[in-house]
Every structure is written in C-alpha cells, then in structure tokens.
Scaffold this active site. Sequence first.
Site, short mmCIF file in Angstrom:
data_model
loop_
_atom_site.label_atom_id
_atom_site.label_comp_id
_atom_site.label_asym_id
_atom_site.label_seq_id
_atom_site.Cartn_x
_atom_site.Cartn_y
_atom_site.Cartn_z
N CYS A 137 0.84 -1.20 0.00
CA CYS A 137 0.00 0.00 0.00
C CYS A 137 0.88 1.26 0.00
O CYS A 137 1.32 1.70 1.05
CB CYS A 137 -0.93 -0.02 1.21
SG CYS A 137 -2.01 1.40 1.31
N CYS A 140 -0.39 4.23 1.95
CA CYS A 140 -0.23 4.10 3.40
C CYS A 140 1.23 4.28 3.82
O CYS A 140 1.52 4.95 4.80
CB CYS A 140 -0.67 2.71 3.88
SG CYS A 140 -2.09 2.04 3.06
N ASP A 141 2.12 3.66 3.10
CA ASP A 141 3.50 3.53 3.58
C ASP A 141 4.54 4.32 2.78
O ASP A 141 5.70 4.39 3.19
CB ASP A 141 3.91 2.05 3.58
CG ASP A 141 3.05 1.23 4.54
OD1 ASP A 141 2.55 1.80 5.52
OD2 ASP A 141 2.86 0.03 4.29
P1 FAD Z 1 -11.09 -5.15 5.97
O1 FAD Z 1 -10.24 -4.29 6.81
O2 FAD Z 1 -10.46 -5.93 4.86
O3 FAD Z 1 -11.84 -6.16 6.94
C1 FAD Z 1 -12.60 -7.20 6.43
C2 FAD Z 1 -13.19 -7.95 7.59
O4 FAD Z 1 -14.10 -8.94 7.08
C3 FAD Z 1 -12.19 -8.72 8.46
O5 FAD Z 1 -12.51 -8.48 9.81
C4 FAD Z 1 -12.45 -10.18 8.13
O6 FAD Z 1 -12.21 -11.04 9.24
C5 FAD Z 1 -13.94 -10.13 7.82
N1 FAD Z 1 -14.44 -11.21 7.00
C6 FAD Z 1 -14.05 -11.60 5.75
N2 FAD Z 1 -14.77 -12.66 5.37
C7 FAD Z 1 -15.64 -12.95 6.38
C8 FAD Z 1 -16.64 -13.94 6.60
N3 FAD Z 1 -16.89 -14.88 5.68
N4 FAD Z 1 -17.33 -13.94 7.77
C9 FAD Z 1 -17.08 -13.00 8.70
N5 FAD Z 1 -16.16 -12.02 8.56
C10 FAD Z 1 -15.44 -12.02 7.42
N6 FAD Z 1 -5.64 2.30 4.79
C11 FAD Z 1 -5.48 3.52 5.32
O7 FAD Z 1 -6.40 4.34 5.28
N7 FAD Z 1 -4.32 3.86 5.95
C12 FAD Z 1 -3.27 3.02 6.08
O8 FAD Z 1 -2.23 3.37 6.64
C13 FAD Z 1 -3.42 1.71 5.53
N8 FAD Z 1 -2.42 0.81 5.64
C14 FAD Z 1 -2.59 -0.45 5.11
C15 FAD Z 1 -1.55 -1.36 5.24
C16 FAD Z 1 -1.68 -2.62 4.74
C17 FAD Z 1 -0.54 -3.59 4.89
C18 FAD Z 1 -2.90 -3.01 4.09
C19 FAD Z 1 -3.07 -4.42 3.56
C20 FAD Z 1 -3.93 -2.10 3.94
C21 FAD Z 1 -3.78 -0.82 4.43
N9 FAD Z 1 -4.79 0.14 4.30
C22 FAD Z 1 -4.65 1.38 4.87
C23 FAD Z 1 -6.06 -0.17 3.65
C24 FAD Z 1 -7.13 -0.46 4.72
O9 FAD Z 1 -6.63 -1.41 5.62
C25 FAD Z 1 -8.41 -0.96 4.07
O10 FAD Z 1 -8.87 -0.02 3.12
C26 FAD Z 1 -9.50 -1.17 5.12
O11 FAD Z 1 -9.07 -2.03 6.14
C27 FAD Z 1 -10.77 -1.74 4.50
O12 FAD Z 1 -11.69 -1.92 5.51
P2 FAD Z 1 -12.91 -2.92 5.39
O13 FAD Z 1 -13.67 -2.78 6.64
O14 FAD Z 1 -13.62 -2.71 4.12
O15 FAD Z 1 -12.28 -4.39 5.27
#
Ligand code: FAD
Length: 324
Positions: A137, A140-141
């Site tokens: 990302c 992010c980094d």
């Molecule tokens: P996610 O965070 O992907 O969460 C998905 C959730 O769904 C998880 O809890 C998982 O357990 C759950 N899930 C999946 N399938 C199922 C199922 N079948 N049953 C029940 N639960 C399920 N964004 C920033 O803004 N700033 C940053 O500094 C940043 N750094 C990042 C660093 C890294 C290494 C990565 C990979 C991403 C980063 N991002 C950052 C991006 C950010 O993390 C994502 O945009 C954000 O987390 C998305 O949120 P979300 O709630 O849509 O899904």
Amino acid sequence: MAIHRTKMLIIGSGPAGYSAAIYGARAMMEPIVVQGLQPGGQLTITTDVENYPGFADVVQGPWLMEQMQKQAEHVGTRMMWDTIVKVDLAGGSPFRAIGDSGDEYVGDVVIIATGAQAKWLGVPGEMELGGKGVSACATCDGFFYRGKKVAVIGGGNTAVEEALYLTNHSDDVTLIHRRGELRAERILQDRLFANPKITVLWNKAVERFEAGPAGALERLALVDTRSGETSDFACDGAFVAIGHAPSTELFKGQLEIDEGGYLVVEPGTPKTAIPGVFAAGDVMDHTYRQAVTAAGTGCMAALDAERFLAGLDIDLAGHAEAAE
Ligand code: FAD
Ligand code: NAP
C-alpha cells in the site's frame, strides 16, 4: 447450535463493519458483528497509520482497530468470534447466515463488510519483511520512504498508480514487471513513461526479498522471465501491487459481482440489488480502498439500513433476541 436474532447483521470487522456497528447501535438496531478470521481487518497487519483523521500522532493499526471494536461494543454491539460460511439472501428480509461454528444468524438487514485482501507474490522474505521494507500500500507507507529508492512490482493500473504516487516521496522509483508490456490502461502508461523519476525493469520476476544486517529490506533477487538470468536489485522499499482480491466468494450467485470481483452497489450508495442488503468498504470499492473511506461507507450502510427498517415498520425500541 444457537440462533442469534438481530435487526442488523454485520459480516466483517474492519473499519467498515465497526463503523456500521457504531451507527447501528446508536440507532438501537442492536447489531451483531461476525468478525471473521481477521478481527479488526487489514489494518491489524500494518504498523504505523498516519492518515486516519483524529490522531495528531502516528497510531498503530492494531491499536486503532481495538479502539474501534471497543467503541462499537461500548454503544451496544455484540461481537461474535465466528466466520460466515453460508448466506441466504434471496428470500428477502429477514436474512439468514450460517457461521463456521454452526450457529445461525438472522438479521432484518445485512451489511456486508468482508473487505479485500492484497494479493501477495508468495515468495521467500515477503511476509517476514512486511512493515520492514515490504508493503502492499503506497498510499499508506510511501511516506516512510522519502528520498529513498523504491520498487513497485506489478504491471496493472494499481502498480502504475502506486509508482506515480511514490514519486511524491522518492526520485528513484522502479516498476518491475514480469512481462514486456503493461496491463495498465494507456493513459496511465503515458503518465508513467513521461515521469523522469520512474524506470521500468521489464521481464523480471521477484524470486526473493532479502534483508540487510539491520533486518530491513536491502535487495530483491530477480530472475529474467525470458532468459532465466538472475540479478540483484538494491532498494529500501518494495511495494507489491499485483491486485486485490475482494472477499466475495460467499455471495456468488446471490449478489452481482463485477469483473474485478467486487460487489456491485447502486452508484454513490451502499445498496445492493437486494433491498435490505448493503455492502460497505473494500468489498465494494475498487477505487479508494482506505480505512477512512471504508468507515465512511460503513456509516452510509448503517444509515440506509435504518431507513430500510423504518420503511418495514420494525419496532426499533424493543427487538427481542432469541438465542438458544
Ligand atoms: P477489511 O479491513 O479488509 O476487513 C474485512 C473484515 O471482514 C475482516 O474483519 C475479516 O475477518 C472479515 N471477514 C471476511 N470474510 C468474512 C466472513 N466470511 N465472515 C465474517 N467475517 C469475514 N488504509 C489507510 O487508510 N491507511 C493506512 O495506513 C493503511 N495501511 C494499510 C496497510 C496494509 C498492509 C494493508 C493491507 C492495507 C492498508 N490500508 C490502509 C487499507 C485499509 O486497511 C483498508 O482499506 C480497510 O481495512 C478496508 O476496511 P474494510 O472494513 O472494508 O475491510
Ligand atoms: P490487475 O489489473 O489484475 O493487474 C495485476 C498486475 O500484476 C498484472 O500486470 C499482472 O501481470 C501482475 N501480476 C499478477 N500476479 C503476479 C505475480 N504473481 N507476479 C508478478 N506479477 C503479477 O490488478 P490491478 O492493477 O490491481 O487492477 C485491478 C482492477 O482494478 C482492474 O480492473 C483495474 O482496471 C482496476 N483499477 C483501476 C484503476 C483506475 O481506473 N484508475 C486503478 C487501479 C485498479 P500480467 O500483466 O503479466 O498478468
């Protein structure tokens, strides 16, 4: 086996799921969050988060997600340590979902917040050096590599956008692609080739990420995909940008999924084609994919869910939960 009844069933516990829960709980929808295999979501696998509003100092991803979970619980959300393995959305509200535990979840509305996972190369050193030079990302980094030498791996739109973005921080960006032409759309390619800070290394695949004496990334071991010749590439940071895989397998055949694997919603809203089923966060967003946008669409989903329930005339003041 227990049956858990709620007005608002939230699948996923990243920023989208927790934000939906905070709004849902405060609107007396007594949400249940089924957390999945990665409670807290993608931010639990990163370290410094500097771009989530509200914190003057850098915060740690796992800490931020713990705070969101506590906030959601504090206002009345129930967390379930379970993973949904089956959903039945076609029959309309109330919707049914089955957890890995065998428990059944019944919700008058469902908010899907299952996120997306960055794809990784799966080569040695990649996971070990995560947060120590290897990232997926740049937004992010990238900031941590100001003035340093960085590489981006991939040849699609994401890789090209990551490379372009990184030139805000570094004058020495190398795009490493396994073929001799990019998959990215023409306009992005034109911008890439016109940028003097970016070099492209063609026909090279990363075989290994290697650390220096300090334990941080120092070089990439490359192989030429045509000749098989090996070489080293020294760099301080490497961004793997070979695509994201939204977690939508569960919904195939029940909800529309686009060619990128993302859930399709009514533009500008979190509404899917099934009334009462909403999608928020990275699972429906192939453009922004940030914690703050995931939280924003989680909020939107909860507000739309509230309106949907008001239309159904469900009593928001006294919903009974039947668990047995
Ligand atoms: P996610 O965070 O992907 O969460 C998905 C959730 O769904 C998880 O809890 C998982 O357990 C759950 N899930 C999946 N399938 C199922 C199922 N079948 N049953 C029940 N639960 C399920 N964004 C920033 O803004 N700033 C940053 O500094 C940043 N750094 C990042 C660093 C890294 C290494 C990565 C990979 C991403 C980063 N991002 C950052 C991006 C950010 O993390 C994502 O945009 C954000 O987390 C998305 O949120 P979300 O709630 O849509 O899904
Ligand atoms: P993508 O289009 O699938 O491209 C992935 C790239 O990574 C390809 O170049 C691929 O190489 C390479 N790759 C895949 N696996 C690899 C491996 N194991 N080793 C080395 N290289 C590997 O993914 P994306 O760029 O993330 O884009 C995903 C979707 O989002 C696309 O539909 C894209 O158009 C869209 N998107 C759009 C925008 C925009 O409109 N601005 C921005 C970002 C993404 P090959 O080319 O050899 O297959």
